[in-house]
Scaffold this active site. Structure first.
Site, PDB file in Angstrom:
ATOM      1  N   MET A  88       0.839  -1.186   0.000  1.00 35.73           N
ATOM      2  CA  MET A  88       0.000   0.000   0.000  1.00 35.73           C
ATOM      3  C   MET A  88       0.877   1.239   0.000  1.00 35.73           C
ATOM      4  O   MET A  88       1.813   1.353   0.779  1.00 35.73           O
ATOM      5  CB  MET A  88      -0.885  -0.004   1.235  1.00 35.73           C
ATOM      6  CG  MET A  88      -1.874   1.114   1.248  1.00 35.73           C
ATOM      7  SD  MET A  88      -3.109   0.815   2.515  1.00 35.73           S
ATOM      8  CE  MET A  88      -4.506   1.638   1.773  1.00 35.73           C
ATOM      9  N   CYS A  89       0.554   2.159  -0.871  1.00 35.00           N
ATOM     10  CA  CYS A  89       1.305   3.400  -0.960  1.00 35.00           C
ATOM     11  C   CYS A  89       0.590   4.452  -0.120  1.00 35.00           C
ATOM     12  O   CYS A  89      -0.450   4.958  -0.518  1.00 35.00           O
ATOM     13  CB  CYS A  89       1.377   3.835  -2.418  1.00 35.00           C
ATOM     14  SG  CYS A  89       2.247   5.374  -2.633  1.00 35.00           S
TER      15      CYS A  89
END
Length: 154
Positions: A88-89
Site C-alpha cells: 500500500m502506498c
C-alpha cells in the site's frame, strides 16, 4: 525496549476500542511486530460489504521508523499494488514523511479512508488510477467485482 512497550500499549488500545470498521489481532501471539488487521470496506465505496485482511509489520525501530501495511486480500485500487504483495502506498508511511508521534490507529484509519477516497495522483497502479480518473463507472464495477470475488463477506 521502549518500542515493545509502546506497541503493546497501542495494540491494547486498538483491541479495546478499535476505529470504525477495523479490528486488530497479533498474527502470532509471540510476536508483537506482526499484526493482522480486518478492515471493512467503507459504506458507499465499491468495497462496501467486503472484509479485507491487511498485514501490518512494525520495525524494531518503531516509532522512529514507520510500519509497513499491505493487503493480504486482493483489491482493485490505485494505491495498492496488484501483485501478491499488495503493498500500500501511503504518504504518511514514507520514511521522510513519517512522524514518531503518529499512531497505528491513525495509519489504519487513513488506510480505510483511502478505500473511500483513492489518491490517483499518488498511485502505484497507474492504469487503475487512469481508469479511476477517466471512467469512474468502470472502475467502480471492477472494484465491486474484485470485492465480491476476493473479500470475505460478513
Amino acid at each position: 525496549m521502549g518500542s515493545q512497550k509502546r506497541i503493546a500499549k497501542e495494540l491494547s488500545e486498538l483491541v479495546e476500542s478499535p476505529p470504525a470498521g477495523i479490528s486488530v489481532e497479533l498474527a502470532d501471539e509471540a510476536n508483537l511486530y506482526e499484526w493482522k488487521v480486518h478492515m471493512k470496506g467503507p459504506e458507499g465505496s465499491p468495497y462496501q460489504g467486503g472484509v479485507f485482511l491487511l498485514k501490518l509489520s512494525l520495525p524494531t525501530a518503531y516509532p522512529f521508523k514507520p510500519p509497513t501495511v499491505s493487503f493480504a486480500t486482493k483489491i482493485y485500487h490505485p494505491n495498492v499494488t496488484n501483485d501478491e504483495k499488495g503493498s500500500m502506498c501511503l504518504g504518511m508511511l514514507r520514511a521522510d514523511e513519517w512522524k514518531p508521534s503518529s499512531k497505528i490507529s491513525a495509519v489504519l484509519q487513513f488506510a480505510r479512508q483511502l478505500l473511500a477516497e483513492p489518491m490517483p495522483d499518488d498511485a502505484i497502479e497507474g492504469r487503475i488510477a487512469e481508469q479511476y480518473r477517466n471512467d469512474r463507472q468502470r472502475y467502480d464495477e471492477v472494484a465491486r467485482e474484485w470485492t465480491r470475488k476476493h473479500a470475505a463477506h460478513q
